[in-house]
Scaffold this active site. Structure first.
Site, PDB file in Angstrom:
ATOM      1  N   ASP A   1      40.402  51.830  25.300  1.00  0.00           N
ATOM      2  CA  ASP A   1      40.943  51.290  26.549  1.00  0.00           C
ATOM      3  C   ASP A   1      42.351  51.798  26.842  1.00  0.00           C
ATOM      4  OD1 ASP A   1      38.959  49.721  27.800  1.00  0.00           O
ATOM      5  OD2 ASP A   1      39.117  48.275  26.171  1.00  0.00           O
TER       6      ASP A   1
ATOM      7  N   GLU B   1      45.973  47.721  23.750  1.00  0.00           N
ATOM      8  CA  GLU B   1      45.081  48.552  24.560  1.00  0.00           C
ATOM      9  C   GLU B   1      45.507  48.568  26.022  1.00  0.00           C
ATOM     10  OE1 GLU B   1      41.048  47.081  24.164  1.00  0.00           O
ATOM     11  OE2 GLU B   1      41.690  45.009  24.181  1.00  0.00           O
TER      12      GLU B   1
ATOM     13  N   ARG C   1      33.383  43.060  16.457  1.00  0.00           N
ATOM     14  CA  ARG C   1      33.228  42.828  17.902  1.00  0.00           C
ATOM     15  C   ARG C   1      32.340  41.599  18.113  1.00  0.00           C
ATOM     16  NH1 ARG C   1      33.133  48.865  18.289  1.00  0.00           N
ATOM     17  NH2 ARG C   1      34.639  49.431  19.901  1.00  0.00           N
TER      18      ARG C   1
ATOM     19  N   HIS D   1      18.066  50.079  20.269  1.00  0.00           N
ATOM     20  CA  HIS D   1      17.280  50.053  19.040  1.00  0.00           C
ATOM     21  C   HIS D   1      17.105  51.466  18.477  1.00  0.00           C
ATOM     22  CE1 HIS D   1      14.607  48.767  16.088  1.00  0.00           C
ATOM     23  NE2 HIS D   1      13.476  49.057  16.681  1.00  0.00           N
TER      24      HIS D   1
ATOM     25  N   ARG E   1      37.752  39.947  16.217  1.00  0.00           N
ATOM     26  CA  ARG E   1      38.325  39.974  17.567  1.00  0.00           C
ATOM     27  C   ARG E   1      37.672  38.868  18.389  1.00  0.00           C
ATOM     28  NH1 ARG E   1      37.616  45.281  21.195  1.00  0.00           N
ATOM     29  NH2 ARG E   1      35.453  44.648  21.330  1.00  0.00           N
TER      30      ARG E   1
ATOM     31  N   CYS F   1      41.525  50.899  16.067  1.00  0.00           N
ATOM     32  CA  CYS F   1      40.081  50.705  16.025  1.00  0.00           C
ATOM     33  C   CYS F   1      39.382  51.468  17.157  1.00  0.00           C
ATOM     34  CB  CYS F   1      39.729  49.228  16.044  1.00  0.00           C
ATOM     35  SG  CYS F   1      40.463  48.351  17.427  1.00  0.00           S
TER      36      CYS F   1
HETATM   37  C1  PEP Z   1      39.236  49.926  22.246  1.00  0.00           C
HETATM   38  O1  PEP Z   1      39.442  49.578  23.408  1.00  0.00           O
HETATM   39  O2  PEP Z   1      39.733  50.942  21.728  1.00  0.00           O
HETATM   40  C2  PEP Z   1      38.336  49.157  21.383  1.00  0.00           C
HETATM   41  C3  PEP Z   1      38.196  49.432  20.115  1.00  0.00           C
HETATM   42  O3  PEP Z   1      37.633  48.161  21.943  1.00  0.00           O
HETATM   43  P1  PEP Z   1      36.317  48.352  22.833  1.00  0.00           P
HETATM   44  O4  PEP Z   1      35.815  49.746  22.640  1.00  0.00           O
HETATM   45  O5  PEP Z   1      35.384  47.308  22.348  1.00  0.00           O
HETATM   46  O6  PEP Z   1      36.851  48.096  24.213  1.00  0.00           O
HETATM   47 MG    MG Z   2      38.930  47.643  24.235  1.00  0.00          MG
END
Ligand code: PEP
Ligand code: MG
Length: 570
Positions: free
Chosen positions: A447, A423, A288, A185, A324, A495
């Site tokens: 990732d 990823e 997300r 928060h 996603r 992303c």
């Molecule tokens: C990533 O893995 O780059 C990604 C955007 O997903 P997350 O950070 O939610 O794993």
């Molecule tokens: Mg990821």
């Protein structure tokens, strides 16, 4: 000394380190003998807390903070609160602090379990109210931001939003907390108020009253500042202010040689819904969905998910929203999803792996996305894909979901685009084969870096090894981008956090990435950086980096290029 933590709120700040210790004593679990005395103490604590909130309301001009404080006050003036806490004291023969804790915890749980987003968000405010009433019960003198008269960086073991309920925000140059994350928060509040904040810092390393520097863009807190360093920092802050001013009018990411790039937002946070229309974003590059599943005791139903997706898509006026599918597991756990104990949760039973084993559950989530696709430009993206078989299996379930909707005469976009997150290194390495199966890629470097360099992204001990300029990682990214170039109607985005890194932007523009998807607060900044580059020249420059063997060389060359192109904004 440079302390590296979690980047929460963007921006730079310089101020005196001020500890606002909001840590409370342990709750007294013993049997109380004088129950009436406890009831009186609780009532007095509530009255004092109400008085505090009334004073804050009277002094505030910011409407959002005012309505937040009014909500807090109204919770405490509800007629039943004193009676309910009194009943807990009498029933449990407990001390007042335990009764306060039980009362508010019940309220928090009730709110968190509701399907109403607005009320769900309020659970976090109730946590702050609990904190205030307990502080009054213990007679702790709370930090009063109204008394500030010099620039400070607020520091706490676990910061609460109470410290920001003030009109005196101009003196608060930053917030540092040991606990809490980007989505806490207080994290959301500092971000929306534009206060630089870094969490996950070991605050034992900080000294009260010392001048410290906070860099919310990089997640760094710096101490022991000498005169030279102070001059540099002040110059940096001045340029940052200038950049902020220039960003006010930015609309698109057009390079100097007239190539247009897309810059979209990563979200999934319901509190960001209202901001979608205020930011010049080109779409949502990553929604997300797991945020809608966490903090619940039962899975969200199809109608709820559909309403959320529809509300975001409708705000985008036809711009693309990539949703996603559930990326659960790893460090993201839900009480109703039984992943089991795992030695390596990040390499374990997560995301698409879990979904393919729970087809009805997965299908429900897909149907919600498909239904929303009748109301906006929605695309589906599968996370944690490691093989082509997984894409095909997921697509079979998608076809079933489509069929069921058709049988029930429910509208959806029959040509909805389907893409995957890149990823996992195996997928990046065979990107040319994978692209044949999908409409787009989104490179998840958060990732991809962790898996390709075997560096746990959340382990502070090895965070120095976590490097997206590792030449091996760059090759995987290049391979992924190159694979899409044969197809006119397919695209590749990113992303992961790398897409918002000023040096990363140079590399990615040079490699030909189509879409950058970044935190909603950095969209304008990324557009600005892209617009300071010449695409053709950047491509040539990036070619010259591809055979460099070390991160140091690559980063060094990128930094020099950035200094030339971004000038004072770098
Ligand atoms: C990533 O893995 O780059 C990604 C955007 O997903 P997350 O950070 O939610 O794993
Ligand atoms: Mg990821």
């Amino acid at each position: 000394m440079e302390l590296l933590g979690i980047k929460v709120g963007n921006g730079l700040g310089l101020g005196k380190c001020l500890f606002v210790d909001t840590k409370l004593p342990n709750i007294n679990q013993e049997i109380a003998t004088n129950l009436n005395e406890e009831i009186t103490k609780v009532n007095e604590a509530i009255v004092k807390a109400i008085k505090d909130y009334e004073e804050i309301i009277a002094s505030l001009t910011d409407e959002d903070l005012k309505s937040l404080t009014e909500f807090n006050k109204n919770v405490l003036i509800s007629p039943s609160i004193k009676k309910d806490i009194e009943n807990i004291i009498n029933d449990k023969k407990c001390f007042g602090d335990l009764a306060i804790d039980i009362y508010f915890n019940n309220k928090i749980k009730q709110l968190e379990n509701l399907d109403n987003n607005y009320l769900k968000e309020r659970a976090k405010d109730v946590k702050d109210i609990r904190h205030k009433v307990l502080s009054k019960y213990y007679n702790i003198v709370e930090f009063n931001p109204d008394n500030l008269n010099e620039d400070v960086i607020l520091v706490s073991h676990e910061m609460t939003a109470n410290v920001l309920l003030t009109d005196n925000l101009k003196y608060i140059k930053g917030v540092v907390s040991e606990l809490g994350g980007k989505t806490s928060h207080i994290g959301i509040l500092t971000t929306s108020l534009g206060i630089p904040s870094v969490f996950g810092i070991d605050i034992k390393n900080l000294k009260a009253n010392e001048l410290i520097f906070i860099d919310g863009n990089k997640g760094i807190v710096e101490t022991d500042l000498n005169e030279n360093r102070l001059i540099q920092i002040k110059e940096k802050i001045a340029s940052e202010l200038e950049l902020e001013k220039e960003l006010e009018d930015i609309k698109e990411a057009r390079t100097l040689d007239n190539y247009l790039f897309e810059v979209s937002a990563n979200t999934g946070d319901l509190t960001e819904l209202e901001r979608i229309s205020d930011i010049p974003l080109d779409g949502i590059g990553l929604f997300r969905t797991e945020f809608l599943y966490l903090n619940k005791t039962t899975p969200p139903n199809e109608d709820y998910l559909f309403e959320v997706y529809k509300s975001f898509a409708s705000k985008l006026n036809g711009k693309q929203m990539i949703i996603r599918t559930l990326d659960i597991g790893g460090d993201k756990k839900c009480p109703y999803i039984d992943i089991g104990e795992e030695t390596n949760p990040f390499l374990g039973y997560r995301a698409i792996r879990y979904c393919l084993d729970h087809q009805e559950f997965f299908k429900t989530s897909l149907k919600a996305i498909l239904r929303a696709s009748a109301f906006g430009n929605i695309a589906i993206m599968y996370p944690m894909i490691s093989s082509i078989e997984e894409i095909r299996q997921a697509n079979l379930i998608l076809e079933e979901a489509k069929q069921e909707l058709e049988n029930n005469k429910i509208n959806f976009n029959k040509n909805i685009k389907v893409g995957v997150m890149v990823e996992i290194p195996a997928i990046a390495a065979m990107a040319d084969m994978v692209i044949e199966e999908v409409d787009f890629f989104s490179i998840g470097t958060n990732d991809l870096v962790q898996y390709s360099t075997a560096v746990d992204r959340g382990n502070p001990k090895i965070s120095k090894l976590y490097e997206w300029f590792n030449p091996g990682v760059i090759r995987l990214i290049k391979n992924t981008i190159d694979a899409t170039k044969k197809y006119e109607h397919k695209f590749v985005g990113m992303c992961g956090e790398m897409a918002a890194d000023p040096l990363g932007i140079i590399l990615l523009v040079g490699l030909g990435l189509d879409e950058f998807s970044v935190n909603i607060n950095t969209v304008k900044k990324v557009k600005k950086y892209i617009s300071l580059l010449n695409k053709k020249e950047t491509e040539e420059f990036v070619k010259s980096l591809l055979n460099l063997k070390t991160v140091k060389e690559i980063e060094g060359r990128l930094s020099k290029f950035a200094e030339e192109k971004y000038g004072k904004f770098y």
